[in-house]
Write a protein that holds these residues in place. Structure first.
Motif, PDB file in Angstrom:
ATOM      1  N   MET A   1      30.722  60.730  21.427  1.00 37.37           N
ATOM      2  CA  MET A   1      30.248  61.986  22.018  1.00 37.37           C
ATOM      3  C   MET A   1      28.729  62.017  22.013  1.00 37.37           C
ATOM      4  O   MET A   1      28.098  61.175  21.385  1.00 37.37           O
ATOM      5  CB  MET A   1      30.849  63.183  21.267  1.00 37.37           C
ATOM      6  N   GLU A   2      28.176  62.976  22.745  1.00 35.92           N
ATOM      7  CA  GLU A   2      26.709  63.119  22.717  1.00 35.92           C
ATOM      8  C   GLU A   2      26.259  63.401  21.289  1.00 35.92           C
ATOM      9  O   GLU A   2      26.904  64.146  20.554  1.00 35.92           O
ATOM     10  CB  GLU A   2      26.283  64.300  23.599  1.00 35.92           C
ATOM     11  N   HIS A   3      25.149  62.808  20.918  1.00 38.40           N
ATOM     12  CA  HIS A   3      24.641  62.979  19.548  1.00 38.40           C
ATOM     13  C   HIS A   3      23.123  63.082  19.562  1.00 38.40           C
ATOM     14  O   HIS A   3      22.497  62.847  20.603  1.00 38.40           O
ATOM     15  CB  HIS A   3      25.103  61.808  18.673  1.00 38.40           C
ATOM     16  N   GLN A  18      25.814  62.972  14.220  1.00 40.93           N
ATOM     17  CA  GLN A  18      25.321  64.335  14.409  1.00 40.93           C
ATOM     18  C   GLN A  18      25.643  64.737  15.853  1.00 40.93           C
ATOM     19  O   GLN A  18      24.809  64.607  16.746  1.00 40.93           O
ATOM     20  CB  GLN A  18      23.822  64.399  14.124  1.00 40.93           C
ATOM     21  N   PRO A  19      26.869  65.268  16.075  1.00 37.78           N
ATOM     22  CA  PRO A  19      27.320  65.587  17.433  1.00 37.78           C
ATOM     23  C   PRO A  19      26.513  66.714  18.080  1.00 37.78           C
ATOM     24  O   PRO A  19      26.074  67.656  17.416  1.00 37.78           O
ATOM     25  CB  PRO A  19      28.771  66.033  17.237  1.00 37.78           C
ATOM     26  N   VAL A  20      26.404  66.579  19.414  1.00 38.85           N
ATOM     27  CA  VAL A  20      25.708  67.571  20.227  1.00 38.85           C
ATOM     28  C   VAL A  20      26.695  68.238  21.190  1.00 38.85           C
ATOM     29  O   VAL A  20      26.615  69.435  21.465  1.00 38.85           O
ATOM     30  CB  VAL A  20      24.552  66.886  20.991  1.00 38.85           C
ATOM     31  N   SER A  21      27.629  67.428  21.712  1.00 37.00           N
ATOM     32  CA  SER A  21      28.705  67.951  22.567  1.00 37.00           C
ATOM     33  C   SER A  21      29.823  66.919  22.559  1.00 37.00           C
ATOM     34  O   SER A  21      29.679  65.852  21.957  1.00 37.00           O
ATOM     35  CB  SER A  21      28.237  68.167  24.009  1.00 37.00           C
ATOM     36  N   TYR A  22      30.929  67.243  23.246  1.00 36.51           N
ATOM     37  CA  TYR A  22      32.043  66.290  23.315  1.00 36.51           C
ATOM     38  C   TYR A  22      32.050  65.500  24.621  1.00 36.51           C
ATOM     39  O   TYR A  22      33.024  64.841  24.944  1.00 36.51           O
ATOM     40  CB  TYR A  22      33.370  67.023  23.101  1.00 36.51           C
ATOM     41  N   GLN A  23      30.947  65.548  25.353  1.00 34.19           N
ATOM     42  CA  GLN A  23      30.829  64.694  26.539  1.00 34.19           C
ATOM     43  C   GLN A  23      30.592  63.266  26.070  1.00 34.19           C
ATOM     44  O   GLN A  23      29.865  63.032  25.105  1.00 34.19           O
ATOM     45  CB  GLN A  23      29.660  65.161  27.406  1.00 34.19           C
ATOM     46  N   LEU A  24      31.198  62.312  26.771  1.00 29.87           N
ATOM     47  CA  LEU A  24      31.203  60.939  26.267  1.00 29.87           C
ATOM     48  C   LEU A  24      29.970  60.122  26.661  1.00 29.87           C
ATOM     49  O   LEU A  24      30.073  58.964  27.073  1.00 29.87           O
ATOM     50  CB  LEU A  24      32.495  60.240  26.703  1.00 29.87           C
ATOM     51  N   TYR A  25      28.803  60.747  26.508  1.00 30.06           N
ATOM     52  CA  TYR A  25      27.554  60.010  26.683  1.00 30.06           C
ATOM     53  C   TYR A  25      27.021  59.682  25.290  1.00 30.06           C
ATOM     54  O   TYR A  25      27.013  60.546  24.406  1.00 30.06           O
ATOM     55  CB  TYR A  25      26.499  60.875  27.366  1.00 30.06           C
ATOM     56  N   SER A  26      26.586  58.434  25.086  1.00 29.26           N
ATOM     57  CA  SER A  26      26.016  58.092  23.780  1.00 29.26           C
ATOM     58  C   SER A  26      25.055  56.930  23.963  1.00 29.26           C
ATOM     59  O   SER A  26      24.811  56.482  25.084  1.00 29.26           O
ATOM     60  CB  SER A  26      27.118  57.668  22.810  1.00 29.26           C
ATOM     61  N   ARG A  27      24.563  56.437  22.842  1.00 26.77           N
ATOM     62  CA  ARG A  27      23.711  55.261  22.857  1.00 26.77           C
ATOM     63  C   ARG A  27      24.422  54.087  23.541  1.00 26.77           C
ATOM     64  O   ARG A  27      23.791  53.205  24.096  1.00 26.77           O
ATOM     65  CB  ARG A  27      23.370  54.885  21.407  1.00 26.77           C
ATOM     66  N   SER A  28      25.756  54.097  23.518  1.00 28.75           N
ATOM     67  CA  SER A  28      26.511  52.978  24.078  1.00 28.75           C
ATOM     68  C   SER A  28      26.796  53.081  25.560  1.00 28.75           C
ATOM     69  O   SER A  28      27.285  52.124  26.151  1.00 28.75           O
ATOM     70  CB  SER A  28      27.842  52.814  23.338  1.00 28.75           C
ATOM     71  N   GLY A  29      26.543  54.229  26.160  1.00 29.15           N
ATOM     72  CA  GLY A  29      26.775  54.301  27.596  1.00 29.15           C
ATOM     73  C   GLY A  29      27.327  55.622  28.099  1.00 29.15           C
ATOM     74  O   GLY A  29      27.254  56.647  27.416  1.00 29.15           O
TER      75      GLY A  29
END
Ligand code: QV4
Ligand code: CA
Length: 428
Positions: A1-3, A18-29
């Motif tokens: 999730m976004e962090h 440290q989550p920011v939202s449950y959208q699946l954007y992260s350092r990994s893509g």
């Protein structure tokens, strides 16, 4: 999730917690890249397990904008990407600690209602929060994810977890799961007989991490005489069908949660013995760790110039490069996973241990032996039908003959990989 994104700390690995939202954007893509990965893995029989951080959002004091564009403000408890606002966090009066942080593991309310290292604690009793978390999990299920680790489950009330999970649908047959399959769940509970919260409280919400196993196994590899006592129910260890076991994990391999008395890839010879013993032994559900090299315990994975995670380099011999350890590709470890699958469902029998070497059979399907010093020569009962078997560890370079009495001469002469594993139907 976004962090959270923490450039000033060189983007430490733990920013993902440290989550920011449950959208699946992260350092990994991106969400599309994640969905594509899961789909391609399912197509070749590789399942995906997500580390779900659902006890909390970012730390206090964290302010910014995450990878998918969602803003965050820890002090204001404002996370519009979900959205969560201040009313969705555990009321202060429910936390019995002077500074609002978890600081007394002897008190259940302190562990579960206070802020773990200043991380804004979600109020899991609320229907709104339970629904938001279930929405996140159902999105993962739709994408073909097979299971989750519940991060910091020890800091959540089991009833809240149970309610969230009750809202999760069955796994989709469109991704190859049999109809009626449920999400595989394991709860992260660090129980080293040192607090009010114990692993057995989570038997109804899935499997539980068994951290005492890491210590016991490390002691056993240092002194083989102790291996017989690896599973110690008198010590409170989780029951067999709930124990989630591992030699080390991402925290205790670098001095974070549950550290101390742990073997890691940094001592490869001992590590191979530890993983071999774990995978040969029937207790629990075993997880194989796969790491990247680090010198600083905060340091994130190998990265590109823009700090995005670098691809894994696969060398000509099948090992990894580019800073990736890839324990799962080490010869002993990959072979022992095959052994574990071949003997699944059988009991440990014919246990033999002379303090310097150890051996046992798995029903009438497999036999395992390991010598601490690198050599042994013993005639032992293997539990196997008479015949010729080959040692899968040395890719069948050596054969072992089991007589009509079930006994075989077990010889080991290999310092780096002092292990014999034979099983019915196993070949190079
Ligand atoms: C700092 C101060 C706090 C202060 C706070 C206030 O230290 O005293 O109150 O600021 O703003 C990082 C920093 C930590 C910082 C915190 C909040 O290290 O110093 O607090 O962020 O900004 C990982 C890391 C933590 C990291 C956390 C969040 O291990 O260091 O904290 O991610 O980024 C117990 C638990 C167990 C837990 C284990 C580590 O019972 O559940 O500790 N294990 C899991 C994960 C672990 C992860 C978390 C839980 C949190 O496996 O990797 O922590 O999601 O044993
Ligand atoms: Ca909590």
């Amino acid at each position: 999730m976004e962090h959270v994104i923490l450039p000033n700390d060189n983007y430490p690995w733990w920013q993902r917690y440290q989550p920011v939202s449950y959208q699946l954007y992260s350092r990994s893509g991106t969400p599309e890249q994640f969905a594509d990965m899961v789909r391609r893995c399912n197509a070749v029989g590789v399942r995906t397990y997500v580390d779900a951080v659902i006890n909390h959002m970012t730390g206090l004091g964290r302010v910014g904008v995450s990878y998918g564009g969602s803003s965050y403000n820890g002090d204001a408890h404002d996370f519009p990407g979900v959205p969560y606002t201040a009313e969705h966090f555990t009321p202060k009066n429910l936390c019995p600690s002077s500074d609002g942080n978890v600081n007394n593991y002897a008190v259940e309310e302190n562990v579960r209602n206070c802020y773990l290292v200043g991380l804004t604690d979600l109020y899991g009793a609320l229907d709104y929060v339970r629904n938001a978390v279930a929405g996140y999990l159902n999105n993962l299920v739709d994408l073909g994810v097979a299971g989750i680790r519940i991060d910091a489950a020890k800091h959540m009330w089991p009833a809240d977890i149970a309610n969230m999970l009750s809202r999760v649908k069955d796994l989709p047959t469109s991704h190859g799961f049999p109809a009626g399959s449920k999400l595989f769940v394991y709860n992260e509970v660090i129980d080293r007989n040192d607090g009010a919260v114990t692993v057995d409280e989570y038997y109804d919400t899935g499997m539980v991490t068994e951290f005492r196993y890491c210590m016991k196994l490390a002691w056993g590899i240092a002194d083989y005489g102790q291996l017989g006592g690896l599973v110690d129910y008198g010590w409170g260890m989780a029951r067999d069908d709930r124990a989630f076991v591992f030699v080390d994990n991402h925290d205790n391999q670098r001095g974070h949660g549950g550290a101390g008395d742990v073997i890691t890839h940094k001592t490869p010879r001992e590590y191979k013995q530890a993983v071999a013993y774990m995978t040969a032994h029937p207790y629990g559900f075993a997880q194989v760790m796969s790491s990247y090299y680090f010198t600083n315990t905060d340091e994130g994975p190998p990265h590109n110039a823009d700090w995005s995670t670098a691809d894994v380099v696969i060398n000509a011999d099948g090992s990894c490069g580019g800073g990736w350890v890839c324990e799962h590709r080490w010869n002993v470890i990959a072979k022992m996973v095959r052994f574990r699958n071949a003997v699944a469902g059988t009991a440990m029998e014919n246990y033999w241990n002379n303090g310097g070497a150890v051996a046992f059979s798995r029903g009438n399907k497999g036999f395992f032996a390991m010598a601490k010093g690198g050599s042994m020569d013993q005639t032992l009962s293997t539990g196997l039908p008479a015949g010729t078997y080959c040692n899968i560890i040395d890719s069948c370079a050596t054969n072992i003959n089991v007589g009509s009495d079930g006994k075989a001469r077990i010889q080991i002469n290999n310092y780096e990989e002092p292990i014999v594993a034979i099983c019915v139907g196993c070949t190079a």
